[in-house]
Motif scaffolding. Structure first.
Motif, short mmCIF file in Angstrom:
data_model
loop_
_atom_site.label_atom_id
_atom_site.label_comp_id
_atom_site.label_asym_id
_atom_site.label_seq_id
_atom_site.Cartn_x
_atom_site.Cartn_y
_atom_site.Cartn_z
N GLY B 11 0.83 -1.20 0.00
CA GLY B 11 0.00 0.00 0.00
C GLY B 11 0.86 1.25 0.00
N GLU B 12 0.25 2.38 -0.27
CA GLU B 12 1.04 3.61 -0.35
C GLU B 12 1.38 4.13 1.04
N HIS B 13 0.75 3.63 2.08
CA HIS B 13 1.04 4.15 3.41
C HIS B 13 2.03 3.29 4.16
N VAL B 14 2.65 2.36 3.47
CA VAL B 14 3.61 1.49 4.15
C VAL B 14 4.97 2.15 4.10
N PRO B 15 5.60 2.36 5.25
CA PRO B 15 6.91 3.02 5.24
C PRO B 15 7.98 2.11 4.68
N ARG B 16 8.77 2.67 3.80
CA ARG B 16 9.88 1.92 3.23
C ARG B 16 11.11 2.81 3.30
N TYR B 17 12.29 2.22 3.15
CA TYR B 17 13.50 3.01 3.13
C TYR B 17 13.54 3.86 1.87
N GLU B 18 14.05 5.07 2.03
CA GLU B 18 14.32 5.90 0.86
C GLU B 18 15.62 5.40 0.27
N SER B 19 16.08 6.01 -0.81
CA SER B 19 17.22 5.42 -1.52
C SER B 19 18.48 5.34 -0.68
N ASN B 20 18.61 6.20 0.35
CA ASN B 20 19.89 6.24 1.03
C ASN B 20 19.99 5.29 2.21
N ASP B 21 18.90 4.54 2.52
CA ASP B 21 18.95 3.57 3.62
C ASP B 21 19.12 4.20 4.99
N LEU B 22 18.96 5.51 5.09
CA LEU B 22 19.09 6.14 6.39
C LEU B 22 17.74 6.56 6.95
N ASN B 23 16.80 6.84 6.08
CA ASN B 23 15.50 7.28 6.56
C ASN B 23 14.44 6.72 5.63
N SER B 24 13.21 6.82 6.12
CA SER B 24 12.12 6.31 5.31
C SER B 24 11.63 7.43 4.40
N GLN B 25 10.69 7.07 3.49
CA GLN B 25 10.11 8.13 2.67
C GLN B 25 9.01 8.80 3.48
N VAL B 26 8.39 9.82 2.92
CA VAL B 26 7.39 10.59 3.66
C VAL B 26 6.16 9.73 3.88
N ILE B 27 5.72 9.63 5.11
CA ILE B 27 4.49 8.88 5.38
C ILE B 27 3.52 9.75 6.15
N HIS B 28 2.25 9.43 5.99
CA HIS B 28 1.21 10.10 6.77
C HIS B 28 0.93 9.22 7.97
N ILE B 29 1.10 9.80 9.15
CA ILE B 29 1.14 8.96 10.35
C ILE B 29 -0.23 8.35 10.65
N GLY B 30 -1.29 9.11 10.44
CA GLY B 30 -2.61 8.56 10.70
C GLY B 30 -2.92 7.38 9.80
N SER B 31 -2.57 7.48 8.53
CA SER B 31 -2.86 6.37 7.61
C SER B 31 -2.00 5.16 7.92
N PHE B 32 -0.78 5.40 8.40
CA PHE B 32 0.07 4.27 8.79
C PHE B 32 -0.60 3.49 9.90
N ARG B 33 -1.14 4.24 10.87
CA ARG B 33 -1.80 3.56 11.99
C ARG B 33 -3.01 2.78 11.50
N ASN B 34 -3.76 3.39 10.59
CA ASN B 34 -4.94 2.69 10.08
C ASN B 34 -4.56 1.42 9.33
#
Lengths: 373, 383
Positions: B11-34
């Motif tokens: 899904g689009e709200h699933v956090p994944r690593y960004e290209s640099n492996d140091l941080n994730s891409q931008v996520i919406h916190i409420g949708s992540f919880r849902n």
């Protein structure tokens, strides 16, 4: 604290791979076999030897995070079962309080569900039981990312583990060329031939033959031959992996890598020997710079020593380790002494408790070595 | 066999690593919880632990095997199968067992052997209580049931770095870690951040040392803002608060940066935010006291976490700062700093209250000579 514990990452990986390697060699997924191996290796003792609770917690976290990697793809089913058993074992043997949890990221939850389904359908009941037991004792933290991220840019680049030996072989061609797809292509091919025949009434021109005649059978044959080749290749690889540990090279491609590694280490050894030879010789300076004679110190020397014992300016001048930068105070005192401004006693500070010692007594400093992991 | 997860199936709200492996891409916190709450069965994230009978009954249903097999399974897979020593021979877990095979134990044995060679092995007094902050909040339930954190709440952990970073000490990132609930406002986090610049008192007090004013900088300069992903969240609760992000935004307009938006801090909860995990963001207060903030972790609440809502935002880790002692007695923490003082060994110089009064004032409280004195708040005041 965490820098100290980073030294444990390598040994942890070694231990886990040893255990999982043994488990993989038995080619079984039964918990009994795993637990007998666990008891044999006394793996539960891996948490022993830590005095303070904070370190216990931190070590448990690192151990669980490292072991979780073996529970997720791209490892093969048997290694993942082994990873699950390892997580169960580590979670229940830890000495920390509160019990540190296993982190499960959202992106991996789907893989876990799929894994449970596979186990259930293959009737591996102990796998499912263990997983349910872990979920029931609330052993998981449901998180966003597998590890907490703090933008630690100065972390050294970690080499990705070589999972080729235990990963599932890729099945992309088979996924692409399925029976339905072949049927559709055959259908379209048929239509195309009919269209070509209808356009030109007589025998179709040779220049219109852009597609192979027997496209579909050829496609099917090539995919079949690829999958048989893959099976032979991986079976040959797996058979030899089972007889050795996870890390040893088995096929010709990995023996090539081994040779390359040997070459690299030979070059590194050569460079190291050249450097050692060049640094081992101290160049004699001109007589005018006698007071600044170069001296060979090894890196493991302790702090200021009473006797020089090596070439250089005569007299009991305390030397400093080459790695530390001398303080301004020390440098000023040295310079003053060398230009003859102050007597020698000014360089070392008098210890209060030594004021009462007799003149002939010589106290040798106990060299206290700092602990390095 | 289930196919491996291609990127398209997540899904689009699933956090994944960004290209640099140091941080994730931008996520919406409420949708992540849902997303989590949709996929998890409720009993997995609830607080209660099921009793054994219910668990066995449910398992029998899922596995569809007879109860004898299930009981057999229970015996084989019990926790006792992991014990390497029988129960009647208790082993001290603080000591490494002799002749270890495991690589980790061998490493620890090195340290144990080294400690045996030491004549004195002192445990620092701070190390004894180093875990206190975490353990005191473990599973804490509040007095009244209205302030219990509900199940399915998420906890965010922020690392707030101390403002001044010396080049020499960059390898240690001095930070405090705060845990906040997803449903809390940004203002609650802002109030909970302890920074020493909030406690500064202005004014020169050499003439009236006893009359320290009642206000501190925190009450005087109330403006603050957070910066997350291109939006400045300003604190507008009080009439004195001004939009201090305005300067930055106007500068950015002249320089080819994309337009930055603003929002009100008190209207936003953490559920509404869009952020990257592990990426440095910004908190500014007092006009120029700047802190880097990193969101390190988001997870669902667990029975072992503190369940008292009033205690959040919770301080779970704090870097201990060395306090500066008085230059005279080297015993007490300094509270005064003096400049242009001819009797002081250096300029500026720190004094504790007693030594300050003894040196600069006579028994009646008259100023003895000319100097300037300011109130000094030590950064270690939060230890």
């Amino acid at each position: 604290m965490s820098e100290q514990l980073r030294k444990f990452e390598e040994p942890l990986k070694t231990d886990l791979e040893e255990l999982l390697g043994r488990f993989q060699r038995t080619t079984s997924v039964r918990y009994e076999d795993f637990s007998s191996m666990w008891r044999d290796m006394k793996f539960g003792d891996i948490f022993h030897g830590i005095q303070n609770l904070k370190e216990k917690n931190a070590f448990s976290r690192i151990a669980l995070n490292t072991a979780t990697a073996y529970f997720l793809p791209p490892y093969s089913f048997q290694v993942r079962v082994g990873g699950l058993y390892v997580l169960y074992g580590l979670y229940h043997s830890q000495c920390s309080l509160p019990k540190q949890k296993i982190r499960l990221a959202l992106k991996d939850w789907g893989d876990v569900q799929a894994f449970t389904q596979d186990a259930l359908s293959s009737q591996h009941y102990d796998v499912v039981y263990i997983l349910h037991k872990l979920l029931g004792t609330k052993a998981f933290h449901f998180t966003a990312m597998p590890v907490p991220l703090a933008f630690l840019r100065d972390k050294k680049n970690q080499v990705m583990p070589n999972t080729e030996a235990v990963a599932k072989p890729s099945s992309r061609p088979q996924q692409l060329v399925t029976t339905e797809m072949l049927e559709e292509v055959a259908n379209i091919h048929q239509h195309y031939k009919q269209l070509k025949a209808s356009v030109s009434a007589q025998h179709p021109e040779a220049s219109l033959n852009l597609v192979r005649h027997n496209l579909v059978p050829k496609l099917f044959n090539s995919v079949m031959s690829f999958s048989t080749w893959q099976n032979i290749h991986t079976q040959g690889g797996e058979a030899s992996v089972q007889s050795t540990s996870l890390d040893e090279p088995s096929t010709s491609s990995s023996s090539n890598q081994h040779q390359q590694q040997q070459e690299c280490s030979r070059r590194a050894d050569l460079l190291a020997s050249i450097k050692a030879r060049s640094y081992g010789q101290v160049v004699e300076v001109a007589k005018s710079r006698r007071h600044r004679q170069a001296e060979l110190c090894s890196a493991g020397d302790a702090g200021p020593r009473e006797d020089p014992g090596m070439g250089g300016v005569p007299g009991a001048i305390p030397r400093r380790r080459r790695r530390f930068h001398n303080s301004l105070r020390y440098r000023t005192l040295r310079r003053l002494y060398e230009t003859g401004g102050i007597p020698e006693e000014f360089l070392t500070s008098t210890k209060l408790w030594r004021l009462s010692k007799a003149d002939q007594e010589e106290t040798t400093r106990a060299i206290k070595t700092r602990f390095k992991w | 066999m289930a196919a491996s997860n291609a990127d398209g199936t997540l899904g689009e709200h699933v956090p994944r690593y960004e290209s640099n492996d140091l941080n994730s891409q931008v996520i919406h916190i409420g949708s992540f919880r849902n997303s989590w709450l949709e996929t998890l069965p409720p009993d997995l994230y609830s607080y209660e632990i099921k009793s054994e009978e219910i668990e066995i009954a449910q398992l029998a249903e899922v596995l569809q095997i007879p109860t004898e097999t299930l009981n057999e399974l229970k015996d084989i897979c019990s926790v006792d199968s992991l014990k390497s020593h029988p129960d009647d021979q208790p082993v001290d877990s603080n000591v490494v067992p002799p002749n270890p095979d495991l690589a980790c134990l061998r490493l620890r044995k090195k340290r144990q052997d080294y400690k045996k060679t030491l004549v004195r092995d002192l445990v620092g007094r701070h190390d004894t209580y180093s875990n206190e902050m975490e353990s005191v909040h473990m599973g804490l339930m509040p007095e009244d049931s209205t302030s219990v954190v509900p199940e399915g709440e998420i906890i965010l952990s922020f690392n707030i770095v101390y403002p001044i970073l010396f080049e020499r000490f960059k390898h240690v990132r001095a930070h405090q870690t705060m845990q906040v609930l997803g449903s809390q406002n940004l203002t609650e986090l802002r109030d909970a951040i302890c920074c020493v610049s909030d406690l500064q008192v202005f004014g020169e007090f050499s003439n009236m040392p006893d009359a320290t004013p009642q206000y501190i900088s925190k009450d005087h300069y109330k403006s603050a803002f957070f910066y997350f992903e291109g939006v400045f969240y300003n604190d507008t609760r009080y009439p004195e608060c001004r939009d201090i992000s305005e300067t930055t935004r106007e500068w950015a307009k002249t320089r080819d940066f994309p337009e930055f938006k603003t929002a009100k801090m008190e209207d936003m909860t953490f559920y509404d935010l869009r952020m990257k995990i592990g990426y440095p963001y910004f908190y500014c207060h007092q006009g120029d006291c700047e802190h880097v903030m990193v969101l390190t972790d988001i997870r669902l609440i667990h029975p072992d976490d503190c369940r008292d809502r009033t205690l959040y935002p919770l301080l779970s880790h704090k870097h201990r700062v060395m306090t500066r002692k008085c230059c005279v007695c080297h015993l007490y923490i300094s509270r005064w700093i003096t400049t242009n003082d001819r009797l002081a060994p250096m300029d500026p110089c720190l004094f504790c209250d007693k030594c300050f009064r003894m040196l600069h004032y006579d028994a009646q409280g008259n100023k003895l000579y000319d100097f300037q004195a300011y109130v000094y708040v030590d950064p270690g005041v939060f230890n």
